[in-house]
Write a protein that holds these residues in place. Structure first.
Motif, mmCIF file in Angstrom:
data_model
loop_
_atom_site.group_PDB
_atom_site.id
_atom_site.type_symbol
_atom_site.label_atom_id
_atom_site.label_comp_id
_atom_site.label_asym_id
_atom_site.label_seq_id
_atom_site.Cartn_x
_atom_site.Cartn_y
_atom_site.Cartn_z
ATOM 1 N N ARG A 58 0.838 -1.214 0.000
ATOM 2 C CA ARG A 58 0.000 0.000 0.000
ATOM 3 C C ARG A 58 0.867 1.256 0.000
ATOM 4 O O ARG A 58 0.591 2.219 -0.722
ATOM 5 C CB ARG A 58 -0.938 0.008 1.209
ATOM 6 C CG ARG A 58 -2.098 -0.919 1.060
ATOM 7 C CD ARG A 58 -3.037 -0.813 2.240
ATOM 8 N NE ARG A 58 -4.124 -1.759 2.084
ATOM 9 C CZ ARG A 58 -4.796 -2.287 3.079
ATOM 10 N NH1 ARG A 58 -4.494 -1.976 4.327
ATOM 11 N NH2 ARG A 58 -5.767 -3.136 2.843
ATOM 12 N N ASP A 59 1.904 1.251 0.830
ATOM 13 C CA ASP A 59 2.794 2.414 0.898
ATOM 14 C C ASP A 59 3.514 2.644 -0.433
ATOM 15 O O ASP A 59 3.625 3.778 -0.894
ATOM 16 C CB ASP A 59 3.824 2.246 2.018
ATOM 17 C CG ASP A 59 3.210 2.293 3.407
ATOM 18 O OD1 ASP A 59 2.051 2.769 3.553
ATOM 19 O OD2 ASP A 59 3.877 1.841 4.362
ATOM 20 N N LEU A 60 4.003 1.569 -1.031
ATOM 21 C CA LEU A 60 4.697 1.702 -2.310
ATOM 22 C C LEU A 60 3.744 2.154 -3.413
ATOM 23 O O LEU A 60 4.121 2.932 -4.285
ATOM 24 C CB LEU A 60 5.371 0.373 -2.690
ATOM 25 C CG LEU A 60 6.588 -0.012 -1.854
ATOM 26 C CD1 LEU A 60 7.011 -1.451 -2.149
ATOM 27 C CD2 LEU A 60 7.735 0.954 -2.088
ATOM 28 N N GLN A 61 2.512 1.690 -3.353
ATOM 29 C CA GLN A 61 1.522 2.134 -4.332
ATOM 30 C C GLN A 61 1.184 3.610 -4.104
ATOM 31 O O GLN A 61 1.100 4.382 -5.060
ATOM 32 C CB GLN A 61 0.260 1.279 -4.234
ATOM 33 C CG GLN A 61 -0.756 1.603 -5.304
ATOM 34 C CD GLN A 61 -2.025 0.767 -5.199
ATOM 35 O OE1 GLN A 61 -2.213 -0.006 -4.255
ATOM 36 N NE2 GLN A 61 -2.906 0.918 -6.167
ATOM 37 N N ALA A 62 1.027 4.010 -2.861
ATOM 38 C CA ALA A 62 0.731 5.416 -2.548
ATOM 39 C C ALA A 62 1.859 6.334 -3.011
ATOM 40 O O ALA A 62 1.602 7.465 -3.437
ATOM 41 C CB ALA A 62 0.499 5.585 -1.044
#
Length: 118
Positions: A58-62
């Motif tokens: 999720r963090d990498l996608q954000a």
């Protein structure tokens, strides 16, 4: 760094807080080879928990480093791949990985010597 009195506004700190994390590096390294589904990625990394994998993805996608694609199957399947920005990170990441591999024996030795002296 002193140009940013508020550390949260420092671009270097802001980016490295996420990308210097070991799980992020391992995920990006895996996705450099090919896209992965969640379960495949968990097996590829091995010792990452489901919760940590979910949060890191999720963090990498954000941050725009990876892309998530949902396929209309039953149940839905999801695939993760590097985004163009994520691919651009592979060059500096490869340099860091090469440095770590070259220096790991010396670092382990230094740690052992430090532990003996403590």
């Amino acid at each position: 760094m002193k140009d940013y009195p508020d550390p949260a506004q420092c671009p270097v700190r802001n980016v490295l807080d996420q990308l210097a994390d070991k799980w992020s590096v391992l995920i990006i390294t895996a996705l450099a080879r090919r896209p992965f589904r969640f379960g495949e990625l968990k097996r590829e990394i091995g010792d990452i928990s489901q919760r940590m994998l979910t949060q890191t993805l999720r963090d990498l996608q954000a941050d725009g480093m990876i892309e998530r694609e949902v396929f209309p199957t039953t149940p839905p399947s999801v695939e993760y791949r590097l985004s163009p920005m994520g691919r651009s990170f592979l060059v500096p990441l490869a340099a860091l990985v090469d440095w770590a591999l070259a220096n790991h024996p010396a670092i382990r030795e230094a740690r052992e010597e430090f532990a003996k002296a403590a």
